[in-house]
Design a protein around this motif. Structure first.
Motif, PDB file in Angstrom:
ATOM      1  N   ARG A  12     -31.062  66.872  11.189  1.00 31.04           N
ATOM      2  CA  ARG A  12     -30.676  66.215  12.548  1.00 31.04           C
ATOM      3  C   ARG A  12     -30.762  64.556  12.791  1.00 31.04           C
ATOM      4  NH1 ARG A  12     -31.886  71.374  13.490  1.00 31.04           N
ATOM      5  NH2 ARG A  12     -30.596  72.696  14.867  1.00 31.04           N
ATOM      6  N   SER A  13     -31.057  63.987  11.779  1.00 36.90           N
ATOM      7  CA  SER A  13     -31.225  62.517  11.738  1.00 36.90           C
ATOM      8  C   SER A  13     -30.091  62.137  12.170  1.00 36.90           C
ATOM      9  CB  SER A  13     -31.349  62.281  10.169  1.00 36.90           C
ATOM     10  OG  SER A  13     -31.479  60.696  10.292  1.00 36.90           O
ATOM     11  N   ASP A  14     -30.111  60.676  12.563  1.00 34.65           N
ATOM     12  CA  ASP A  14     -28.901  59.869  13.097  1.00 34.65           C
ATOM     13  C   ASP A  14     -28.204  59.372  11.780  1.00 34.65           C
ATOM     14  OD1 ASP A  14     -29.099  60.384  15.818  1.00 34.65           O
ATOM     15  OD2 ASP A  14     -30.381  58.377  16.026  1.00 34.65           O
ATOM     16  N   ALA A  15     -28.862  59.365  10.745  1.00 28.62           N
ATOM     17  CA  ALA A  15     -28.342  58.611   9.341  1.00 28.62           C
ATOM     18  C   ALA A  15     -27.611  59.911   8.530  1.00 28.62           C
ATOM     19  CB  ALA A  15     -29.525  58.145   8.621  1.00 28.62           C
ATOM     20  N   PHE A  16     -26.131  59.898   8.524  1.00 30.71           N
ATOM     21  CA  PHE A  16     -25.497  60.476   7.641  1.00 30.71           C
ATOM     22  C   PHE A  16     -26.243  60.762   6.425  1.00 30.71           C
ATOM     23  CE2 PHE A  16     -23.288  56.936   6.039  1.00 30.71           C
ATOM     24  CZ  PHE A  16     -23.084  57.229   4.849  1.00 30.71           C
ATOM     25  N   SER A  17     -26.512  60.036   5.571  1.00 29.11           N
ATOM     26  CA  SER A  17     -27.108  60.181   4.336  1.00 29.11           C
ATOM     27  C   SER A  17     -28.505  60.794   4.364  1.00 29.11           C
ATOM     28  CB  SER A  17     -27.643  58.663   3.542  1.00 29.11           C
ATOM     29  OG  SER A  17     -28.456  58.065   4.424  1.00 29.11           O
ATOM     30  N   GLU A  18     -29.214  60.973   5.673  1.00 28.80           N
ATOM     31  CA  GLU A  18     -30.409  61.886   5.554  1.00 28.80           C
ATOM     32  C   GLU A  18     -30.029  63.273   5.524  1.00 28.80           C
ATOM     33  OE1 GLU A  18     -33.153  60.091   8.242  1.00 28.80           O
ATOM     34  OE2 GLU A  18     -33.739  58.501   6.754  1.00 28.80           O
ATOM     35  N   ARG A  19     -28.952  63.192   6.445  1.00 26.75           N
ATOM     36  CA  ARG A  19     -28.563  64.885   6.766  1.00 26.75           C
ATOM     37  C   ARG A  19     -27.745  65.244   5.456  1.00 26.75           C
ATOM     38  NH1 ARG A  19     -25.917  61.957  11.051  1.00 26.75           N
ATOM     39  NH2 ARG A  19     -23.819  62.290  10.437  1.00 26.75           N
ATOM     40  N   ALA A  20     -27.125  64.558   4.752  1.00 24.78           N
ATOM     41  CA  ALA A  20     -26.364  64.782   3.426  1.00 24.78           C
ATOM     42  C   ALA A  20     -27.641  65.474   2.392  1.00 24.78           C
ATOM     43  CB  ALA A  20     -25.696  63.781   2.778  1.00 24.78           C
ATOM     44  N   ARG A  21     -28.811  64.608   2.364  1.00 22.44           N
ATOM     45  CA  ARG A  21     -29.673  64.834   1.538  1.00 22.44           C
ATOM     46  C   ARG A  21     -30.496  66.273   2.087  1.00 22.44           C
ATOM     47  NH1 ARG A  21     -34.637  61.141   1.464  1.00 22.44           N
ATOM     48  NH2 ARG A  21     -35.611  62.908   2.668  1.00 22.44           N
ATOM     49  N   ALA A  22     -30.609  66.438   3.247  1.00 20.05           N
ATOM     50  CA  ALA A  22     -31.250  67.522   3.883  1.00 20.05           C
ATOM     51  C   ALA A  22     -30.416  68.907   3.510  1.00 20.05           C
ATOM     52  CB  ALA A  22     -31.328  67.586   5.367  1.00 20.05           C
ATOM     53  N   ASP A  36     -29.881  79.014   8.072  1.00 19.37           N
ATOM     54  CA  ASP A  36     -28.550  79.013   8.061  1.00 19.37           C
ATOM     55  C   ASP A  36     -27.735  78.462   9.424  1.00 19.37           C
ATOM     56  OD1 ASP A  36     -28.910  80.535   5.864  1.00 19.37           O
ATOM     57  OD2 ASP A  36     -28.195  82.516   6.776  1.00 19.37           O
ATOM     58  N   GLN A  37     -28.342  78.429  10.468  1.00 18.72           N
ATOM     59  CA  GLN A  37     -27.891  77.713  11.448  1.00 18.72           C
ATOM     60  C   GLN A  37     -27.695  76.326  11.427  1.00 18.72           C
ATOM     61  OE1 GLN A  37     -26.280  79.041  14.327  1.00 18.72           O
ATOM     62  NE2 GLN A  37     -25.712  76.878  14.680  1.00 18.72           N
ATOM     63  N   VAL A  38     -28.592  75.525  10.826  1.00 21.08           N
ATOM     64  CA  VAL A  38     -28.734  74.166  10.496  1.00 21.08           C
ATOM     65  C   VAL A  38     -27.742  73.888   9.400  1.00 21.08           C
ATOM     66  CG1 VAL A  38     -30.051  72.250   9.542  1.00 21.08           C
ATOM     67  CG2 VAL A  38     -31.024  73.767  11.448  1.00 21.08           C
ATOM     68  N   LEU A  39     -27.473  74.734   8.366  1.00 22.20           N
ATOM     69  CA  LEU A  39     -26.335  74.531   7.307  1.00 22.20           C
ATOM     70  C   LEU A  39     -25.268  74.582   7.779  1.00 22.20           C
ATOM     71  CD1 LEU A  39     -28.168  76.613   4.401  1.00 22.20           C
ATOM     72  CD2 LEU A  39     -27.816  74.160   4.226  1.00 22.20           C
ATOM     73  N   LEU A  40     -24.970  75.623   8.889  1.00 21.86           N
ATOM     74  CA  LEU A  40     -23.583  75.648   9.468  1.00 21.86           C
ATOM     75  C   LEU A  40     -23.207  74.271  10.053  1.00 21.86           C
ATOM     76  CD1 LEU A  40     -21.303  77.454  10.253  1.00 21.86           C
ATOM     77  CD2 LEU A  40     -22.556  78.248  12.184  1.00 21.86           C
ATOM     78  N   GLU A  41     -24.210  73.985  11.111  1.00 20.11           N
ATOM     79  CA  GLU A  41     -24.038  72.534  11.646  1.00 20.11           C
ATOM     80  C   GLU A  41     -23.752  71.429  10.571  1.00 20.11           C
ATOM     81  OE1 GLU A  41     -27.597  72.152  13.926  1.00 20.11           O
ATOM     82  OE2 GLU A  41     -27.127  74.105  14.972  1.00 20.11           O
ATOM     83  N   LEU A  42     -24.578  71.360   9.743  1.00 17.09           N
ATOM     84  CA  LEU A  42     -24.198  70.493   8.534  1.00 17.09           C
ATOM     85  C   LEU A  42     -22.799  70.612   7.806  1.00 17.09           C
ATOM     86  CD1 LEU A  42     -27.584  70.157   6.744  1.00 17.09           C
ATOM     87  CD2 LEU A  42     -26.635  68.331   8.176  1.00 17.09           C
ATOM     88  N   LEU A  43     -22.437  71.693   7.699  1.00 15.83           N
ATOM     89  CA  LEU A  43     -21.138  72.067   7.120  1.00 15.83           C
ATOM     90  C   LEU A  43     -19.942  71.634   8.045  1.00 15.83           C
ATOM     91  CD1 LEU A  43     -21.906  75.376   5.471  1.00 15.83           C
ATOM     92  CD2 LEU A  43     -21.403  73.435   4.197  1.00 15.83           C
ATOM     93  N   VAL A  52     -20.896  67.369   4.829  1.00 15.04           N
ATOM     94  CA  VAL A  52     -20.210  68.570   4.548  1.00 15.04           C
ATOM     95  C   VAL A  52     -20.366  68.620   3.378  1.00 15.04           C
ATOM     96  CG1 VAL A  52     -17.862  69.505   5.308  1.00 15.04           C
ATOM     97  CG2 VAL A  52     -18.996  68.196   6.908  1.00 15.04           C
ATOM     98  N   GLN A  53     -19.565  67.718   2.600  1.00 11.70           N
ATOM     99  CA  GLN A  53     -19.611  67.596   1.106  1.00 11.70           C
ATOM    100  C   GLN A  53     -20.692  67.897   0.298  1.00 11.70           C
ATOM    101  OE1 GLN A  53     -17.554  64.286  -0.452  1.00 11.70           O
ATOM    102  NE2 GLN A  53     -17.313  65.334  -2.438  1.00 11.70           N
TER     103      GLN A  53
END
Length: 144
Positions: A12-22, A36-43, A52-53
């Motif tokens: 839930r970080s503001d930094a996309f790179s941290e979200r991607a790593r997560a 799974d809910q958080v993975l869906l949000e990231l996707l 997403v990628q």
């Protein structure tokens, strides 16, 4: 605090790179409702396609039913939103990640197979997962 909790916060970080790593790291914990809910949000990340990628590729690389459930649900949402440019772009990234799974299927005789695992989701209790799996199966090239 355990690793999964730390990663859930990082997602839930503001930094996309941290979200991607997560997303990449959280793929190891797919199968629990919270993850799974958080993975869906990231996707379906609305701010940047890097999460997403990276998340999609990690889930496809894992390749089991637990990993493909949030992937199929995200595909259903992105593929169903024909008039939403951002979700159409996300669908392109998700579809692109499937090529990695298909490549693994073609080169590793030990793989169960992306299409085989997706077929097991056609009777999932979650309608979005069922629809996403069906739509993905029809979009993917036929099994070799």
């Amino acid at each position: 605090m355990d690793l999964a909790e730390t990663l859930l916060r990082l997602a839930r970080s503001d930094a996309f790179s941290e979200r991607a790593r997560a997303g990449t790291e959280l793929s190891r914990f797919a199968g629990s409702d919270a993850v799974d809910q958080v993975l869906l949000e990231l996707l379906l990340d609305g701010d940047n396609t890097s999460p997403v990628q990276d998340t999609a590729e990690a889930l496809i690389k894992r390749g089991d039913r637990a990993a493909l459930r949030p992937f199929a649900a995200a595909w259903n949402r992105a593929d169903s939103a024909k008039d939403d440019t951002h979700l159409t772009e996300i669908a392109d990234y998700l579809y692109g990640a499937t090529s990695y799974g298909l490549w693994l299927d073609a080169t590793d005789p030990q793989r169960t197979g992306l299409q085989t695992v997706l077929a097991t989701l056609l009777d999932d209790q979650d309608e979005a997962v069922r629809k996403g799996a069906g739509s993905l199966l029809s979009a993917l090239p036929s099994a070799r």
